[in-house]
Every structure is written in structure tokens, then in C-alpha cells.
Design a protein around this motif. Structure first.
Motif, PDB file in Angstrom:
ATOM      1  N   LYS A  89      39.767  40.383  15.502  1.00  6.61           N
ATOM      2  CA  LYS A  89      39.273  41.517  16.133  1.00  6.61           C
ATOM      3  C   LYS A  89      38.806  41.174  17.436  1.00  6.61           C
ATOM      4  CE  LYS A  89      38.261  46.682  15.743  1.00  6.61           C
ATOM      5  NZ  LYS A  89      36.688  46.447  16.576  1.00  6.61           N
ATOM      6  N   GLN A  90      37.373  39.920  17.151  1.00  7.66           N
ATOM      7  CA  GLN A  90      36.193  40.392  18.481  1.00  7.66           C
ATOM      8  C   GLN A  90      37.102  39.148  19.511  1.00  7.66           C
ATOM      9  OE1 GLN A  90      33.713  38.414  15.626  1.00  7.66           O
ATOM     10  NE2 GLN A  90      31.874  39.289  16.344  1.00  7.66           N
ATOM     11  N   LEU A  91      37.855  38.123  19.303  1.00 12.95           N
ATOM     12  CA  LEU A  91      38.907  37.578  19.764  1.00 12.95           C
ATOM     13  C   LEU A  91      39.505  38.381  21.008  1.00 12.95           C
ATOM     14  CD1 LEU A  91      39.494  34.673  17.536  1.00 12.95           C
ATOM     15  CD2 LEU A  91      37.553  34.158  19.457  1.00 12.95           C
ATOM     16  N   ASP A  92      40.507  39.214  20.146  1.00 10.49           N
ATOM     17  CA  ASP A  92      41.424  40.147  21.110  1.00 10.49           C
ATOM     18  C   ASP A  92      40.412  41.354  21.766  1.00 10.49           C
ATOM     19  OD1 ASP A  92      43.404  39.224  19.834  1.00 10.49           O
ATOM     20  OD2 ASP A  92      43.055  40.702  17.548  1.00 10.49           O
ATOM     21  N   GLU A  93      38.936  41.740  21.581  1.00  8.75           N
ATOM     22  CA  GLU A  93      38.461  42.093  22.022  1.00  8.75           C
ATOM     23  C   GLU A  93      38.375  41.221  23.974  1.00  8.75           C
ATOM     24  OE1 GLU A  93      36.955  45.118  19.126  1.00  8.75           O
ATOM     25  OE2 GLU A  93      35.599  44.025  19.242  1.00  8.75           O
ATOM     26  N   TYR A  94      37.060  40.092  23.165  1.00  8.32           N
ATOM     27  CA  TYR A  94      37.225  39.805  24.132  1.00  8.32           C
ATOM     28  C   TYR A  94      38.166  39.395  25.037  1.00  8.32           C
ATOM     29  CZ  TYR A  94      33.060  38.475  21.070  1.00  8.32           C
ATOM     30  OH  TYR A  94      32.164  38.064  19.789  1.00  8.32           O
ATOM     31  N   THR A  95      39.463  38.902  25.087  1.00  7.03           N
ATOM     32  CA  THR A  95      40.520  38.169  26.049  1.00  7.03           C
ATOM     33  C   THR A  95      40.842  39.143  26.523  1.00  7.03           C
ATOM     34  OG1 THR A  95      40.808  36.274  23.633  1.00  7.03           O
ATOM     35  CG2 THR A  95      42.685  37.095  25.833  1.00  7.03           C
ATOM     36  N   HIS A  96      40.685  40.586  25.323  1.00  8.18           N
ATOM     37  CA  HIS A  96      41.177  41.613  26.692  1.00  8.18           C
ATOM     38  C   HIS A  96      40.199  41.646  27.972  1.00  8.18           C
ATOM     39  CE1 HIS A  96      43.031  45.380  27.374  1.00  8.18           C
ATOM     40  NE2 HIS A  96      42.030  46.234  26.774  1.00  8.18           N
ATOM     41  N   ILE A  97      39.207  42.297  27.624  1.00 10.58           N
ATOM     42  CA  ILE A  97      37.729  42.462  28.709  1.00 10.58           C
ATOM     43  C   ILE A  97      38.363  41.015  29.416  1.00 10.58           C
ATOM     44  CG2 ILE A  97      35.600  42.119  29.570  1.00 10.58           C
ATOM     45  CD1 ILE A  97      35.008  42.994  26.308  1.00 10.58           C
ATOM     46  N   ARG A  98      38.388  39.556  29.173  1.00  9.68           N
ATOM     47  CA  ARG A  98      38.683  38.783  29.862  1.00  9.68           C
ATOM     48  C   ARG A  98      40.070  39.519  30.792  1.00  9.68           C
ATOM     49  NH1 ARG A  98      38.785  33.085  27.332  1.00  9.68           N
ATOM     50  NH2 ARG A  98      39.797  32.878  29.340  1.00  9.68           N
ATOM     51  N   SER A  99      40.673  39.152  30.784  1.00  8.02           N
ATOM     52  CA  SER A  99      42.011  39.593  31.575  1.00  8.02           C
ATOM     53  C   SER A  99      42.078  40.807  32.088  1.00  8.02           C
ATOM     54  CB  SER A  99      43.387  40.170  30.090  1.00  8.02           C
ATOM     55  OG  SER A  99      43.154  41.624  29.640  1.00  8.02           O
ATOM     56  N   LEU A 100      41.124  41.908  32.131  1.00 13.46           N
ATOM     57  CA  LEU A 100      40.949  43.404  32.692  1.00 13.46           C
ATOM     58  C   LEU A 100      39.852  43.142  33.531  1.00 13.46           C
ATOM     59  CD1 LEU A 100      39.917  45.871  30.056  1.00 13.46           C
ATOM     60  CD2 LEU A 100      41.366  45.433  31.883  1.00 13.46           C
ATOM     61  N   ILE A 101      39.087  41.880  34.059  1.00 13.91           N
ATOM     62  CA  ILE A 101      38.534  41.187  34.970  1.00 13.91           C
ATOM     63  C   ILE A 101      39.136  39.517  35.643  1.00 13.91           C
ATOM     64  CG2 ILE A 101      35.983  39.860  35.287  1.00 13.91           C
ATOM     65  CD1 ILE A 101      34.916  41.580  32.458  1.00 13.91           C
ATOM     66  N   GLU A 102      39.027  38.499  34.991  1.00 13.28           N
ATOM     67  CA  GLU A 102      40.017  37.610  35.683  1.00 13.28           C
ATOM     68  C   GLU A 102      40.957  38.083  36.163  1.00 13.28           C
ATOM     69  OE1 GLU A 102      39.540  33.717  33.626  1.00 13.28           O
ATOM     70  OE2 GLU A 102      38.497  34.904  31.907  1.00 13.28           O
ATOM     71  N   ILE A 103      42.281  38.677  36.169  1.00 11.89           N
ATOM     72  CA  ILE A 103      43.507  39.022  35.990  1.00 11.89           C
ATOM     73  C   ILE A 103      43.220  39.176  37.383  1.00 11.89           C
ATOM     74  CG2 ILE A 103      45.970  39.418  36.630  1.00 11.89           C
ATOM     75  CD1 ILE A 103      45.806  38.819  33.475  1.00 11.89           C
ATOM     76  N   PRO A 104      43.206  40.702  38.501  1.00 12.14           N
ATOM     77  CA  PRO A 104      43.013  41.613  38.967  1.00 12.14           C
ATOM     78  C   PRO A 104      42.460  40.870  40.043  1.00 12.14           C
ATOM     79  CG  PRO A 104      41.466  42.803  37.620  1.00 12.14           C
ATOM     80  CD  PRO A 104      42.218  41.196  36.788  1.00 12.14           C
ATOM     81  N   THR A 105      41.298  39.961  39.563  1.00 11.79           N
ATOM     82  CA  THR A 105      39.621  39.396  40.671  1.00 11.79           C
ATOM     83  C   THR A 105      40.793  38.070  41.278  1.00 11.79           C
ATOM     84  OG1 THR A 105      37.907  40.200  39.376  1.00 11.79           O
ATOM     85  CG2 THR A 105      37.722  38.329  40.900  1.00 11.79           C
ATOM     86  N   THR A 106      41.386  37.415  40.240  1.00 20.26           N
ATOM     87  CA  THR A 106      41.966  35.818  41.061  1.00 20.26           C
ATOM     88  C   THR A 106      42.879  36.159  41.993  1.00 20.26           C
ATOM     89  OG1 THR A 106      40.871  34.495  38.940  1.00 20.26           O
ATOM     90  CG2 THR A 106      42.822  33.963  40.072  1.00 20.26           C
ATOM     91  N   VAL A 107      44.148  36.992  41.722  1.00 20.51           N
ATOM     92  CA  VAL A 107      44.701  38.140  42.264  1.00 20.51           C
ATOM     93  C   VAL A 107      44.074  38.417  44.168  1.00 20.51           C
ATOM     94  CG1 VAL A 107      45.996  40.336  43.124  1.00 20.51           C
ATOM     95  CG2 VAL A 107      45.930  38.873  40.011  1.00 20.51           C
ATOM     96  N   SER A 108      43.191  38.938  43.399  1.00 20.48           N
ATOM     97  CA  SER A 108      42.607  39.272  45.080  1.00 20.48           C
ATOM     98  C   SER A 108      42.479  37.983  45.900  1.00 20.48           C
ATOM     99  CB  SER A 108      41.020  40.403  44.692  1.00 20.48           C
ATOM    100  OG  SER A 108      39.645  39.387  44.451  1.00 20.48           O
ATOM    101  N   LEU A 109      41.868  37.126  45.444  1.00 20.06           N
ATOM    102  CA  LEU A 109      41.417  35.709  45.771  1.00 20.06           C
ATOM    103  C   LEU A 109      42.724  35.745  46.816  1.00 20.06           C
ATOM    104  CD1 LEU A 109      39.287  33.596  43.319  1.00 20.06           C
ATOM    105  CD2 LEU A 109      38.645  35.658  45.911  1.00 20.06           C
ATOM    106  N   ALA A 110      44.350  35.821  46.810  1.00 24.25           N
ATOM    107  CA  ALA A 110      45.197  35.627  47.181  1.00 24.25           C
ATOM    108  C   ALA A 110      45.120  36.115  48.744  1.00 24.25           C
ATOM    109  CB  ALA A 110      46.601  36.078  46.982  1.00 24.25           C
ATOM    110  N   ALA A 111      44.691  37.122  48.872  1.00 24.86           N
ATOM    111  CA  ALA A 111      43.913  37.729  50.280  1.00 24.86           C
ATOM    112  C   ALA A 111      43.132  37.615  51.049  1.00 24.86           C
ATOM    113  CB  ALA A 111      44.159  39.021  50.097  1.00 24.86           C
ATOM    114  N   THR A 112      41.694  37.434  50.341  1.00 23.24           N
ATOM    115  CA  THR A 112      40.460  36.903  50.600  1.00 23.24           C
ATOM    116  C   THR A 112      40.167  35.817  50.725  1.00 23.24           C
ATOM    117  OG1 THR A 112      39.078  37.709  48.462  1.00 23.24           O
ATOM    118  CG2 THR A 112      39.341  39.518  50.420  1.00 23.24           C
TER     119      THR A 112
END
Length: 225
Positions: A89-112
């Protein structure tokens, strides 16, 4: 190729700053925890770990005390340190939070992101592939961490980077050994190069697709016992 468990790994640096020797030892131990080289419930002595990592016992003992403060290990009087267990459960939660942060932040770098700054991360991306090909799991985890934290740092939010650093060091990737034996870890590591190429090409959709697939490995291919 078989994982290189017996050889002393080069001490990594999980982040952009130049660490002290004690911090480098702590980083190596964190990478070993993430990669499953140090298993939950097992008790490890400082002299035993020092011999394994090719360093003296004092910085190992100091580094393990740092990891104890972070909740990654518990001290066992007169014996050493026990690796703390992490629930599914902890690992699932860590990964979920990471996906919420890392995916959109990395995508935004394509423009900036500056293409020169992106290219500066290519050595780390390639190091992860090379380490995966040779079965050096600690080096692979270190390069993976350095690559992704380096990407996130380009967004200019130091607190975000520290949050993700903490979540990543709490991850456990017990399936890496099996992937090395099956010859599949190198292909997963090559996704770092795909992410970088898509960012340089300013292709947000490809970045999103590869990052989503890449983080999916954390609780998929890379996690299985």
C-alpha cells in the motif's frame, strides 16, 4: 547477465550537489535499498557493509544512522541495522504521488527547457542503460535517480525535487534482478533516452506516453519479486 552483487560498487551521488564522503556512502546504501540488494527484515553490520562496498566501517556506521533518522532502517543494539519493511500500500501511494508530480512536470519541460540543459542529462541516461546491460543495479538506480531529478530541477522548483527525491528513495524495486536475468532491464533503461529525445523534439504527447509507461514499471516490471 547476472547481477554483480559481490563487487564493490562505485559510490553514487543521488542529486546535483557535490556530496561529502559520508553522503556518498549513504547514497550508495539508499541505492542498494531501492534495488533490493539490502532486504527488509535483514540485519546488516557496519563492518559487513563496509567490506561489501569497499569502504571503512566508520562512514558506513554514520551513514546508516542517517538512514535510521529517515526511517529506512532501524538500529539493532550490538548487531547493526535492520532494513525496515515497506508495505504494498505504501509503495502504491508513493508511486501515485510521483506520477502526479513527475509526469506533468516532465511534460511541461517540452515547452520550456533549454535544449543544451537537456543534452547535459544524456550521460546520466546512457549510464543507466550501460549499468542495466552489465547488471550493476546500484549504478542503474543511481543513474535513474540522477537523470529524473536532473530533469525535474530544470522546472526551477527545489522543493518539488526534494519531495520526489524522498519518494524515490523509499521505493523498492525487487524485480530488477529478474529483469537483468531476462535481458529486459536494458530496454527499460533506454526509455530515459526516449524521454530526452522527445523533450528535445518538443513533443509533449510522446513525453507523456513514455513517462507514463516508464513510471508504470515501478509497480509493474521493476517491483515483482
Amino acid at each position: 547477465m547476472p547481477a554483480q552483487r559481490a563487487s564493490a560498487p562505485a559510490l553514487p551521488s543521488l542529486g546535483g550537489k557535490k556530496p561529502s564522503y559520508r553522503e556518498r556512502v549513504a547514497d550508495a546504501l539508499r541505492a542498494a535499498l531501492i534495488a533490493g540488494e539490502l532486504r527488509p527484515g535483514e540485519v546488516y553490520s557496519a563492518p559487513g557493509l563496509a567490506a561489501r562496498f569497499g569502504v571503512s566501517a566508520t562512514p558506513v556506521r554514520e551513514a546508516m544512522l542517517d538512514l535510521a533518522k529517515e526511517g529506512l532502517v532501524d538500529t539493532v543494539p550490538n548487531k547493526g541495522f535492520r532494513v525496515t519493511a515497506v508495505s504494498e500500500k505504501q509503495l502504491d501511494e508513493y508511486t501515485h504521488i510521483r506520477s502526479l508530480i513527475e509526469i506533468p512536470t516532465t511534460v511541461s519541460l517540452a515547452a520550456t527547457a533549454d535544449p543544451v540543459a537537456l543534452e547535459a542529462l544524456r550521460p546520466a541516461a546512457q549510464e543507466s542503460v550501460t549499468a542495466a546491460a552489465t547488471g550493476d543495479l546500484i549504478a542503474h538506480v543511481e543513474a535513474d535517480m540522477r537523470f529524473h531529478l536532473g530533469l525535474l530541477a530544470l522546472a526551477g522548483n527545489d522543493h518539488l525535487v526534494e519531495v520526489v527525491r524522498d519518494l524515490r528513495k523509499r521505493s523498492r524495486l525487487y524485480g530488477l534482478h529478474a529483469l537483468v536475468k531476462a535481458g529486459r532491464l536494458e530496454a527499460s533503461a533506454a526509455e530515459h533516452l526516449d524521454i530526452l529525445d522527445a523533450l528535445i523534439a518538443r513533443d509533449e504527447e510522446v513525453v507523456r506516453a513514455v513517462m507514463t509507461r516508464h513510471l508504470g514499471h515501478v509497480r509493474g516490471l521493476w517491483a515483482a519479486e
